[in-house]
Every structure is written in structure tokens, then in C-alpha cells.
Design an enzyme around this catalytic site. Structure first.
Site, PDB file in Angstrom:
ATOM      1  N   CYS A  45      -2.207   9.568   2.558  1.00  0.00           N
ATOM      2  CA  CYS A  45      -1.687   8.978   1.312  1.00  0.00           C
ATOM      3  C   CYS A  45      -2.573   9.314   0.117  1.00  0.00           C
ATOM      4  O   CYS A  45      -2.087   9.409  -1.008  1.00  0.00           O
ATOM      5  CB  CYS A  45      -1.549   7.474   1.458  1.00  0.00           C
ATOM      6  SG  CYS A  45      -3.083   6.677   1.936  1.00  0.00           S
ATOM      7  N   GLU A  67       0.884  -1.174   0.000  1.00  0.00           N
ATOM      8  CA  GLU A  67       0.000   0.000   0.000  1.00  0.00           C
ATOM      9  C   GLU A  67       0.917   1.218   0.000  1.00  0.00           C
ATOM     10  O   GLU A  67       1.439   1.610   1.041  1.00  0.00           O
ATOM     11  CB  GLU A  67      -0.902  -0.018   1.250  1.00  0.00           C
ATOM     12  CG  GLU A  67      -1.832  -1.213   1.332  1.00  0.00           C
ATOM     13  CD  GLU A  67      -2.992  -1.136   0.345  1.00  0.00           C
ATOM     14  OE1 GLU A  67      -3.318  -0.027  -0.123  1.00  0.00           O
ATOM     15  OE2 GLU A  67      -3.573  -2.190   0.029  1.00  0.00           O
TER      16      GLU A  67
HETATM   17  P1  NAD Z   1       8.122   4.751   4.966  1.00  0.00           P
HETATM   18  O1  NAD Z   1       8.125   3.937   3.723  1.00  0.00           O
HETATM   19  O2  NAD Z   1       9.262   5.649   5.223  1.00  0.00           O
HETATM   20  O3  NAD Z   1       8.024   3.820   6.263  1.00  0.00           O
HETATM   21  C1  NAD Z   1       7.033   2.819   6.475  1.00  0.00           C
HETATM   22  C2  NAD Z   1       7.610   1.714   7.310  1.00  0.00           C
HETATM   23  O4  NAD Z   1       8.756   1.203   6.663  1.00  0.00           O
HETATM   24  C3  NAD Z   1       8.049   2.100   8.726  1.00  0.00           C
HETATM   25  O5  NAD Z   1       7.513   1.160   9.645  1.00  0.00           O
HETATM   26  C4  NAD Z   1       9.568   1.999   8.700  1.00  0.00           C
HETATM   27  O6  NAD Z   1      10.092   1.411   9.873  1.00  0.00           O
HETATM   28  C5  NAD Z   1       9.848   1.085   7.555  1.00  0.00           C
HETATM   29  N1  NAD Z   1      11.080   1.460   6.849  1.00  0.00           N
HETATM   30  C6  NAD Z   1      11.515   2.717   6.556  1.00  0.00           C
HETATM   31  N2  NAD Z   1      12.692   2.664   5.875  1.00  0.00           N
HETATM   32  C7  NAD Z   1      13.000   1.347   5.738  1.00  0.00           C
HETATM   33  C8  NAD Z   1      14.073   0.626   5.129  1.00  0.00           C
HETATM   34  N3  NAD Z   1      15.095   1.262   4.530  1.00  0.00           N
HETATM   35  N4  NAD Z   1      14.050  -0.710   5.179  1.00  0.00           N
HETATM   36  C9  NAD Z   1      13.047  -1.371   5.767  1.00  0.00           C
HETATM   37  N5  NAD Z   1      12.005  -0.745   6.369  1.00  0.00           N
HETATM   38  C10 NAD Z   1      11.971   0.586   6.356  1.00  0.00           C
HETATM   39  O7  NAD Z   1       6.728   5.500   4.905  1.00  0.00           O
HETATM   40  P2  NAD Z   1       6.197   6.581   5.901  1.00  0.00           P
HETATM   41  O8  NAD Z   1       7.101   7.785   5.847  1.00  0.00           O
HETATM   42  O9  NAD Z   1       5.916   5.978   7.232  1.00  0.00           O
HETATM   43  O10 NAD Z   1       4.803   6.932   5.221  1.00  0.00           O
HETATM   44  C11 NAD Z   1       4.699   7.823   4.168  1.00  0.00           C
HETATM   45  C12 NAD Z   1       4.467   7.131   2.854  1.00  0.00           C
HETATM   46  O11 NAD Z   1       3.514   6.107   2.997  1.00  0.00           O
HETATM   47  C13 NAD Z   1       3.902   8.062   1.808  1.00  0.00           C
HETATM   48  O12 NAD Z   1       4.490   7.782   0.562  1.00  0.00           O
HETATM   49  C14 NAD Z   1       2.422   7.707   1.764  1.00  0.00           C
HETATM   50  O13 NAD Z   1       1.774   8.008   0.565  1.00  0.00           O
HETATM   51  C15 NAD Z   1       2.483   6.251   2.037  1.00  0.00           C
HETATM   52  N6  NAD Z   1       1.228   5.780   2.597  1.00  0.00           N
HETATM   53  C16 NAD Z   1       0.455   4.963   1.851  1.00  0.00           C
HETATM   54  C17 NAD Z   1      -0.762   4.538   2.365  1.00  0.00           C
HETATM   55  C18 NAD Z   1      -1.681   3.639   1.583  1.00  0.00           C
HETATM   56  O14 NAD Z   1      -2.641   3.146   2.178  1.00  0.00           O
HETATM   57  N7  NAD Z   1      -1.451   3.375   0.315  1.00  0.00           N
HETATM   58  C19 NAD Z   1      -1.165   4.964   3.621  1.00  0.00           C
HETATM   59  C20 NAD Z   1      -0.325   5.793   4.344  1.00  0.00           C
HETATM   60  C21 NAD Z   1       0.881   6.193   3.832  1.00  0.00           C
END
Ligand code: NAD
Length: 455
Positions: A248, A214
């Protein structure tokens, strides 16, 4: 720390695998009871949830309620329909298999890993969990380390409500997520950014683990000259500035017909003022940016184009005003990256085909919004674009409807959840042919019976 962590993670995973093998989670009454327990725990912890959201994002008022009530509604929907969802589906059996019956069973994957983001820290971990429980899985939850207070409350709620062999929260930073991703889960559900989504998918590929991603991206919002200006402005302002734009599916940028651009912008300004007052930083309904990293990322976007409303920033409380920006260029960073904050760039177009062409040049978005009273234009936009979801004449609201599967396409993700789609997402379809011993048709055996074609 990592060695210790990996020992702990592998022990937890083994405990869950053993729990799954007891078949407890496959019992429908067990699933119903666990969903009821989750609902009760969320209700009992409402004030703790609100406090954590306030601490992490200054989220309060309707923004906090929106996050909370979405979980309750999703549990109620699952409880109402689960007995139908779990029924094996009888399908047609061809004559050459008679006597036999054929069914499709929805089976749980086993142990699933659910990784959440920080923007709706409770909802985006609990809603997938509802699907995981409804379909009979065990789950390891990894809340985002960035929404730190919410992570603590989630861990408390889950540890008090479920035995750890069934559902377990593992808190920690990126290194803990990376450690989790080295393990062999039966399914991974990830919500977050597109770049991390790629990391998750390549880690899952090593074990051939199926993934649901997602993700995010730039969701466009087109407004044509036939729209109802008043409602359009109101619905855009709501969807863009809820949670200070950190949603998002928030409209990322406006594509507005040049004939109504000025009047639409006036109405948008009017509703920003009506919702958040003359000084939005004083409004108790306006959220804050999650941390300094994202604050500076967003503040940097303010140097592009011409600010026509807002633009104020307060580092001390991570405030960025609801901001409208005109005259941006597609080459500017603000138009190259997902904004994910309270800044709305406005681009004008003269012909609907031009707006469609702009959208189709870019990665397929998570959501697409189109405001128009013109039915032909509505059909054209639907037929000529791709996106995870669409709202015609509204923003964000499609994801509150449990009968509509929610998810992305292309770079905005893969897989669907919410309602029945959530149940299906955490199940695989097991095809079962059940033959009788009553008789045994000869057509497949040697020597080939007369009348059966030989090649
Ligand atoms: P992110 O991808 O930075 O982090 C999400 C998760 O991934 C966290 O739990 C984090 O611990 C983990 N993570 C971060 N970097 C990592 C790495 N290098 N290796 C492994 N795991 C890692 O996302 P965010 O900043 O928490 O959220 C923002 C993004 O999420 C935006 O792009 C937004 O559009 C998207 N989003 C999508 C939805 C949806 O339902 N489609 C909902 C909310 C947010």
C-alpha cells in the site's frame, strides 16, 4: 447460504458480547497472556505462514520474513509497554471541583471487526489484532478471500489459540464481509481500497459504529538534483518491487528532477538487476501478482507511455517484470488509478514548486517520499504537502517503526495504529471525575451565593 451465514454471524457476535461482559478482557494479566499466546502461535506456525505466502503470492525470502517479523516485533513492543499504556492518566482538577480527582481511562470498545486485504494477509490482520487485544477488546477477523491459503492458515492459528468468544475468524467472500457489515459491532478496522472503504463507512454509519480506515492511493516519490543517487536508487527499487509492488505504501510514481533523470534511471536499472538478476522471473525473491484480475489490470497499464525496462508478462504464473515507464500523461489510466504492482512511471520536473503543485492537485496520499540533501527543500516539501506518512531519503521504512503511528489522511484513510497508536485506536477515552464527600462548595446552588456573578 446467506440466511445461514447471518444466523452464524449473529450467534458469534452475541457470544463475543457476552464474553466481553464478563470483564475478562479488561484484566491486564489476561491481555498479556493472550499477546504471549499469539506470539507463540505465530512463531510455531512460521513454516505454515511461509508456505501460504508462497502459494498465494510466491512470496519468499526477505519479503516473507518482512511480513512475519513485523508481527513478532509489534507483539514484543506491546508487551514491553502495555503496563504503561493502561495506566489511567491523572489530569489537573480545577479548584471549584475540590476535593476531587480527575483521570482519563483508556477503555476497550467491546467487540471489534477487523477486515484484512490480501497483499500482506498475515501482518495486516495480526497487527491490528495486537492493538485490539492490548486494549481489551474481543475481535472478529475477516481475512481476504483472495489470499485463500493465508486465510485458511489464519483461521487455523486463531481457532487453536483463542476461544471463539474472544477472537474468531470468519472466512468467506465479499458477501460474507457484506453480511458482517450489517451487524452492530462496537468498532470496525478496515484495510483495503478506497472504494470499499466508503462501503464500510456507510455500513458503519447505520449503527454509528466508529471506523478506522487504512486505505491506499498513489504515493508519490520525489527525487531532487541534490540526492545521493546510489542510495536513492537502491531504496526506491527495494520499496517499489518488494512483494512485486503490491504494497500500500509502495512509491506509485517517480517525480524526478530533469537534470538527474537519466543517471537515476540507470542506477535504478542497475539495482533491479542486482536484486532480481537478468531474468527476474527466475529469481526466488520476486513475488507474483495475486490473481488474474489484478494481472490483467496491471498488464493493461503497460500500453501507456514508453517502456524503458521490463514489460514482460507471463499469464501462466502471473508474472509481471519490474517495469519502468517513461513519457506517461496524467490523463492515462496508469496515472489516474493506484498502480499496486511492479510498474513505476517516471515523470520529470524542473522546479520543486512544480513537483509540490502536482502532488497537491491529487488526493492526499498514504505516503510521500522525498529524496534530497537540500534541507530547505525538505522543509518546504514537509510544510506544503499532506500525506499519512513521510520518508525523507527512504521508502516504506517508516511503517516498520512502532513509535510512529501509521495511517492515512483524506482518501488514504483515517485513524492510526502500530505501537501505542494501535492501543489507542482500539480504546476510547473515558473521563472520570471522582468527588469527595468531605465538603460541598456552594457556588453552583441556589440561592446564588454572594460574590458569584448573576447574568
Ligand atoms: P479491497 O478493498 O478490495 O478488499 C479488502 C477487503 O474488503 C477484503 O476482505 C474483501 O472481502 C472486502 N471487500 C471487497 N469488496 C467488498 C464489498 N463490495 N463490500 C464489502 N467488503 C468488500 O482491497 P484489496 O484488494 O484486498 O487490497 C488492495 C487495496 O488495499 C489497495 O488500495 C491498497 O493500497 C490498500 N491497502 C492499504 C493498506 C494500508 O495499510 N493503508 C494496506 C494494504 C492494502
Amino acid at each position: 447460504m446467506l440466511v445461514q451465514e447471518s444466523v452464524r454471524i449473529s450467534t458469534i457476535l452475541e457470544t463475543q458480547k457476552q464474553f466481553f461482559r464478563t470483564n475478562k478482557t479488561k484484566n491486564i494479566e489476561f491481555r498479556i497472556k493472550q499477546l504471549q499466546n499469539l506470539k507463540q502461535a505465530i512463531n510455531e506456525n512460521q513454516s505454515n505462514i511461509f508456505k501460504a505466502l508462497k502459494a498465494d503470492l510466491n512470496k519468499s525470502g526477505f519479503d516473507a520474513y518482512f511480513e512475519f517479523i513485523g508481527i513478532i516485533k509489534e507483539i514484543d513492543y506491546a508487551l514491553k509497554h502495555i503496563k504503561n499504556w493502561v495506566k489511567p492518566q491523572k489530569v489537573a482538577t480545577p479548584w471549584h471541583q475540590f476535593p476531587a480527582s480527575t483521570h482519563i481511562y483508556s477503555e476497550p470498545f467491546g467487540v471489534t471487526l477487523i477486515i484484512g486485504p490480501w497483499n500482506y494477509p498475515f501482518n495486516l490482520l495480526m497487527t491490528p489484532l495486537i492493538g485490539a487485544i492490548a486494549s481489551g477488546n474481543c475481535a472478529v477477523l475477516k481475512p481476504s478471500e483472495i489470499s485463500a491459503q493465508s486465510s485458511i492458515v489464519i483461521a487455523e492459528i486463531i481457532s487453536k489459540t483463542f476461544e471463539s468468544g474472544f477472537i474468531k475468524v470468519i472466512e468467506g467472500g465479499v458477501e460474507v464481509t457484506q453480511e458482517l457489515l450489517t451487524e452492530k459491532f462496537d468498532h470496525i478496522f478496515f484495510t483495503g481500497g478506497t472504494e470499499v472503504g466508503k462501503i464500510v463507512m456507510s455500513a458503519a454509519a447505520k449503527h454509528l459504529t466508529p471506523v478506522t480506515l487504512e486505505l491506499g492511493g498513489k504515493s508519490p516519490c520525489i527525487v531532487d538534483e541534490t540526492t545521493h543517487l546510489e542510495y536513492t536508487a537502491k531504496r526506491i527499487v527495494w520499496g517499489k518491487f518488494i512483494n512485486a509492488g503490491q504494497t500500500c505504501t509502495a512509491p506509485d510514481y517517480l517525480l524526478v528532477h530533469k537534470n538527474i533523470k537519466a543517471s537515476l534511471l540507470n542506477k535504478i536499472k542497475k539495482y533491479i538487476k542486482e536484486f532480481y538478476g537478468d531474468v527476474p522471473s527466475d529469481s526466488r525473491n520476486y513475488s507474483r501478482i495475486i490473481n488474474q484480475k489484478h494481472f490483467f489490470r496491471l498488464a493493461n497499464f503497460l500500453k501507456y507511455g514508453t517502456i524503458i525496462l521490463g514489460g514482460d508478462t507471463h499469464l501462466e504464473d502471473l508474472y509481471i517484470a519490474p517495469t519502468l515507464i517513461d513519457q506517461v500523461s496524467w490523463e492515462d489510466k496508469i496515472m489516474q488509478e493506484e498502480i499496486f504492482g511492479p510498474i513505476l512511471p517516471v515523470i520529470e520536473y524542473t522546479d520543486i514548486d512544480e513537483a509540490i503543485a502536482i502532488i497537491n492537485e491529487k488526493p492526499k496520499p498514504l505516503a510521500l517520499y522525498f529524496f534530497s540533501n537540500n534541507k530547505q527543500h525538505q522543509t518546504k516539501v514537509l510544510q506544503s504537502t499532506a500525506s499519512g506518512g513521510v520518508c525523507i531519503n527512504d521508502t516504506v521504512m517508516h511503517l516498520t517503526i512502532p513509535s510512529l503511528p501509521f495511517g492515512g489522511v483524506g482518501e488514504s484513510g483515517m485513524g492510526r495504529y502500530h505501537g501505542k497508536a494501535g492501543f489507542e485506536n482500539f480504546s476510547y477515552q473515558r473521563s472520570v471525575l471522582n468527588k469527595s464527600f468531605l465538603w460541598d462548595l456552594k457556588w453552583r446552588y441556589y440561592p446564588t451565593p454572594k460574590g458569584v456573578k448573576k447574568s
